[in-house]
Motif scaffolding. Structure first.
Motif, PDB file in Angstrom:
ATOM      1  N   GLU A 176      11.760  -4.673  -1.638  1.00 29.12           N
ATOM      2  CA  GLU A 176      11.533  -6.054  -1.224  1.00 29.12           C
ATOM      3  C   GLU A 176      10.052  -6.284  -0.897  1.00 29.12           C
ATOM      4  N   VAL A 177       9.415  -5.263  -0.327  1.00 30.29           N
ATOM      5  CA  VAL A 177       7.972  -5.349  -0.053  1.00 30.29           C
ATOM      6  C   VAL A 177       7.202  -5.525  -1.354  1.00 30.29           C
ATOM      7  N   PRO A 184       5.769  -7.417 -10.319  1.00 32.89           N
ATOM      8  CA  PRO A 184       6.893  -7.915 -11.113  1.00 32.89           C
ATOM      9  C   PRO A 184       7.974  -6.858 -11.314  1.00 32.89           C
ATOM     10  N   ALA A 185       9.215  -7.322 -11.356  1.00 29.08           N
ATOM     11  CA  ALA A 185      10.348  -6.429 -11.609  1.00 29.08           C
ATOM     12  C   ALA A 185      10.541  -6.280 -13.111  1.00 29.08           C
ATOM     13  N   VAL A 197      12.258   1.790  -9.013  1.00 29.36           N
ATOM     14  CA  VAL A 197      10.900   1.732  -9.552  1.00 29.36           C
ATOM     15  C   VAL A 197       9.994   0.910  -8.642  1.00 29.36           C
ATOM     16  N   LEU A 198      10.505  -0.234  -8.172  1.00 26.68           N
ATOM     17  CA  LEU A 198       9.719  -1.070  -7.271  1.00 26.68           C
ATOM     18  C   LEU A 198       9.415  -0.343  -5.964  1.00 26.68           C
ATOM     19  N   CYS A 205       1.486   2.657  -3.408  1.00 27.28           N
ATOM     20  CA  CYS A 205       0.412   1.737  -3.021  1.00 27.28           C
ATOM     21  C   CYS A 205       0.113   1.837  -1.530  1.00 27.28           C
ATOM     22  N   ILE A 206       1.148   1.950  -0.710  1.00 29.90           N
ATOM     23  CA  ILE A 206       0.963   2.030   0.736  1.00 29.90           C
ATOM     24  C   ILE A 206       0.239   3.318   1.119  1.00 29.90           C
ATOM     25  N   LYS A 207       0.647   4.444   0.516  1.00 29.68           N
ATOM     26  CA  LYS A 207       0.003   5.722   0.826  1.00 29.68           C
ATOM     27  C   LYS A 207      -1.461   5.707   0.404  1.00 29.68           C
ATOM     28  N   GLU A 208      -1.748   5.168  -0.773  1.00 31.85           N
ATOM     29  CA  GLU A 208      -3.130   5.116  -1.241  1.00 31.85           C
ATOM     30  C   GLU A 208      -3.959   4.162  -0.378  1.00 31.85           C
TER      31      GLU A 208
END
Length: 283
Positions: A176-177, A184-185, A197-198, A205-208
């Motif tokens: 959902e984030v 895009p899905a 996958v999302l 992305c959050i870790k980077e």
């Protein structure tokens, strides 16, 4: 600071916009440097304000990022942090050029009996590859804060958008984030495989982004992994002494003119930013 200019007059290749309808000042790696650094907890808390070392220098050099928007912070003193040390301008050499005349320069002979516009066009075609070759020969940037890794702006924007979506909505699931951040899905959003996958994309992305934010506090950007950090450590650092007599901040009069132009439709805001910037410069 604006995209309203003739593309033919721009002296270099413009970066691709990170998102649709991005403003000119958002189409810059330095804008995202500012964005990520603002999220650094230690910098925001003032922990290293009076400390020595990289964190202390970053805290002092990037002062004001929490009080001003990017255009005003950039005009005030931000751009001084990223520029190369000042070099001499164009010179007219008469007679036989000396070795000093050739240092870091390309010598061009221009006939004065030609058309000016055609001459300038020919100069552009000659100087563009010459500048690229010279930049390679000179090696790494000597800016006070050089960009360490070449990264597309859209990739920086995606990492920041996902990180911020997670920060502002901790109750959401990772898939959902990702959707909230605009990823895009690749199929129906309620499909389990699509969700996985999302979620994996959001997690990466959050870790980077966490690493980028942390290393920005050390003056390194945009570092996302240990390999990039090791490479950044090997880059030549610029001593403060190299900039001691070379960093001339913009004058108060020029600063006022810039702010009046940016906030032409809001004089009260321009006056507010002038007062804030001058106060920060005196600290």
């Amino acid at each position: 600071m604006t995209r309203n200019f003739d593309i033919q007059s721009y002296p270099a290749k413009r970066p691709q916009p990170p998102f649709k309808d991005a403003k000119g000042w958002q189409c810059s790696v330095y804008y995202y440097w500012w964005r990520f650094l603002k999220e650094n907890h230690d910098l925001k808390s003032g922990r290293y304000r009076d400390a020595d070392g990289p964190q202390g220098r970053v805290a002092r050099d990037f002062r004001g990022i929490h009080q001003m928007n990017f255009p005003n912070w950039w005009i005030s003193h931000g751009r001084e942090l990223f520029r190369e040390p000042a070099a001499g301008g164009i010179q007219v050499v008469k007679g036989v050029p000396s070795p000093a005349d050739r240092l870091g320069r390309v010598l061009v002979s221009i006939p004065f009996n030609g058309d000016v516009d055609r001459t300038l066009a020919e100069l552009r075609s000659i100087l563009t590859p010459a500048f690229k070759d010279m930049q390679l020969e000179l090696g790494p940037s000597r800016a006070r804060y050089p960009v360490q890794v070449t990264t597309p702006l859209y990739a920086l924007h995606r990492r920041y958008a996902v990180w911020r979506a997670r920060r502002d909505n901790p109750e959401l699931k990772l898939h959902e984030v990702a959707l909230l951040a605009g990823i895009p899905a690749n199929g129906p959003e309620d499909d389990p495989d699509v969700k996985r996958v999302l979620a994996a994309t959001a997690s990466r992305c959050i870790k980077e982004a966490d690493v980028i934010i942390e290393q920005a506090g050390h003056g390194l950007f945009p570092i996302t992994n240990a390999k990039q950090f090791a490479q950044a450590q090997n880059n030549q650092c610029v001593d403060d002494a190299d900039w001691a007599d070379d960093r001339a901040e913009i004058s108060e009069n020029d600063l006022a003119v810039w702010l009046d132009k940016i906030h032409a439709d809001d004089p009260e805001r321009a006056a507010q930013y002038k007062a804030t910037i001058l106060r920060l410069r005196d600290e």
